[in-house]
Design an enzyme around this catalytic site. Structure first.
Site, PDB file in Angstrom:
ATOM      1  N   GLU A   1     -13.369   0.958  -5.014  1.00  0.00           N
ATOM      2  CA  GLU A   1     -14.119   2.127  -5.245  1.00  0.00           C
ATOM      3  C   GLU A   1     -13.602   3.335  -6.422  1.00  0.00           C
ATOM      4  O   GLU A   1     -12.300   3.316  -6.401  1.00  0.00           O
ATOM      5  CB  GLU A   1     -13.904   2.950  -3.759  1.00  0.00           C
ATOM      6  CG  GLU A   1     -14.525   2.076  -2.717  1.00  0.00           C
ATOM      7  CD  GLU A   1     -14.437   3.185  -1.273  1.00  0.00           C
ATOM      8  OE1 GLU A   1     -15.227   2.617  -0.379  1.00  0.00           O
ATOM      9  OE2 GLU A   1     -13.980   4.180  -1.591  1.00  0.00           O
TER      10      GLU A   1
ATOM     11  N   TYR B   1     -13.288   9.876   2.968  1.00  0.00           N
ATOM     12  CA  TYR B   1     -13.749   8.608   2.149  1.00  0.00           C
ATOM     13  C   TYR B   1     -13.960   7.452   2.981  1.00  0.00           C
ATOM     14  O   TYR B   1     -14.047   6.162   2.305  1.00  0.00           O
ATOM     15  CB  TYR B   1     -12.798   8.511   1.081  1.00  0.00           C
ATOM     16  CG  TYR B   1     -13.098   9.553   0.227  1.00  0.00           C
ATOM     17  CD1 TYR B   1     -14.073   9.775  -0.758  1.00  0.00           C
ATOM     18  CD2 TYR B   1     -12.308  10.992   0.409  1.00  0.00           C
ATOM     19  CE1 TYR B   1     -14.183  10.891  -1.587  1.00  0.00           C
ATOM     20  CE2 TYR B   1     -12.754  12.034  -0.444  1.00  0.00           C
ATOM     21  CZ  TYR B   1     -13.626  12.014  -1.344  1.00  0.00           C
ATOM     22  OH  TYR B   1     -13.738  13.035  -2.022  1.00  0.00           O
TER      23      TYR B   1
ATOM     24  N   HIS C   1       0.702  -1.253  -0.124  1.00  0.00           N
ATOM     25  CA  HIS C   1      -0.137  -0.032   0.233  1.00  0.00           C
ATOM     26  C   HIS C   1       0.880   1.189  -0.122  1.00  0.00           C
ATOM     27  O   HIS C   1       0.845   2.149   0.804  1.00  0.00           O
ATOM     28  CB  HIS C   1      -0.948  -0.081   1.085  1.00  0.00           C
ATOM     29  CG  HIS C   1      -1.974  -1.372   1.123  1.00  0.00           C
ATOM     30  ND1 HIS C   1      -2.807  -1.471   2.367  1.00  0.00           N
ATOM     31  CD2 HIS C   1      -2.059  -2.347   0.245  1.00  0.00           C
ATOM     32  CE1 HIS C   1      -3.617  -2.479   1.933  1.00  0.00           C
ATOM     33  NE2 HIS C   1      -3.103  -3.116   0.822  1.00  0.00           N
TER      34      HIS C   1
END
Length: 372
Positions: free
Chosen positions: A247, A257, A153
């Site tokens: 998303e 978010y 990530h």
């Protein structure tokens, strides 16, 4: 207000050997072949980011840390690259040209970098110029901290808006309960800077005690798609969910978010991350995928080379090995279609200034879509 996620309404979990299902989803249509794929570059094992230079040649990043200048099918490795930390999902990531590149020659890149603080690495944004097939005038614009040895990530994509601000994403470094909801920490954010790395005075968290003032939005997991909507000028992103819950989002100033407080996904072991999918003060995605497609890169189709695709969005689907075409109306997805079925893990897709679509496939290289 909280919205409780129901197994029956939203997801049919894998725990009983069944695939994840999103009820009432828009089914993806099979490919309608009206084009061919022309190989542009081979021998680039994991092509990650790419841009087209004014002369029609391509700069392509390879995750291993190499930058290639592709011209007439020949890959020339660019010299004087900064040291890139390559581990897991880390490596040389995105690349973008300044909107006024023809005048100022600035090239922007993100990559995982060791830097000075702690063992491991975190994502860095730099800019540089290209001369004699080598980088010059390298400037560090932003380096996320702290370094960690985690392999996952890092993000990261780059885009410019109509005002010349540069946006870039950094993933939450697999620390979902520490980074994305904390504006005092890097990770799980979309950032906005002036083109020279200075922080805009009207960024949403400027002046807040302890805040990372470069942050523009937060509550993200691992955004690996970013593009400017050519009609509205808004910055759009997509991000990887866990198992389910990838998303598409329109980035808003100061918006949260939701990750991991709200999510449409579950953990890879089938366990629940959150039992809510909505919460007041947190943004809902424009669209989400269940099961995950592992999205890679995204671009709006403009111009007249692909009249059936004009105004629509292309997203790479690494998991299912195709490009996905999403037809939009009033910021809603109303149709989905496969492109380049079974071609491989599509890591990125761009539209060159020549109007053609180019996409990057792991282990295969770069392809150009030629309409019939």
């Amino acid at each position: 207000m909280y919205k409780i996620s129901s197994f029956l309404v939203f997801l049919l979990f894998i725990s009983n050997g069944k695939a994840q299902v999103k009820e009432n989803d828009i089914p993806i249509e099979n490919e309608v072949v009206k084009y061919t794929f022309e190989p542009v570059a081979t021998g680039i094992i994991i092509p990650w980011g790419m841009v087209m230079l004014p002369d029609g040649t391509l700069l392509v990043t390879e995750k291993s840390g190499k930058l290639f200048h592709v011209k007439n099918g020949v890959n020339t490795e660019v010299k004087n690259m900064p040291k890139v930390y390559t581990r897991g999902q880390g490596g040389l990531l995105d690349i973008a040209l300044h909107p006024n590149y023809e005048k100022n020659r600035w090239i922007y890149m993100t990559f995982s970098s060791e830097g000075a603080e702690g063992e491991g690495a975190n994502t860095k944004l730099i800019r540089a110029k290209l001369a004699d097939e080598g980088l010059t005038e390298i400037q560090e614009l932003y380096k996320a901290t702290p370094n960690t040895t985690g392999p996952n990530h890092f993000g990261s994509r780059i885009a410019f808006d109509n005002k010349g601000y540069v946006y870039f994403s950094i993933g939450e470094r697999d620390k979902k309960f520490e980074n994305p909801q904390d504006i005092n920490r890097d990770g799980g954010k979309v950032y906005r800077l002036h083109d020279d790395g200075k922080i805009p005075a009207d960024n949403p968290f400027v002046g807040k005690s302890g805040a990372k003032e470069a942050i523009f939005s937060y509550g993200h997991r691992n955004p690996q798609g970013m593009t400017k909507n050519p009609i509205t000028g808004d910055i759009w992103t997509h991000e990887h969910g866990p198992q389910g819950g990838d998303e598409i989002n329109i980035i808003k100033k100061g918006a949260n978010y939701g990750w991991p407080v709200i999510t449409y996904g579950i953990n890879y072991d089938g366990k629940i991350i959150s039992d809510i999918t909505e919460k007041e003060g947190m943004e809902q995605p424009l669209y989400y995928w269940v099961p995950s497609i592992a999205p890679g890169g995204m671009v709006f189709v403009t111009g007249d080379r692909y009249p059936d695709w004009k105004g629509q969005l292309l997203v790479g689907a690494m998991k299912f090995k195709y490009l996905e075409l999403l037809k939009l109306k009033d910021n809603k997805v109303i149709k989905r279609q496969k492109i380049a079925t079974d071609i491989g893990r599509v890591r990125n897709v761009i539209q060159g200034h020549d109007g053609y679509i180019y996409f990057a496939v792991e282990q295969k290289g770069i392809f150009k879509i030629i309409p019939n």
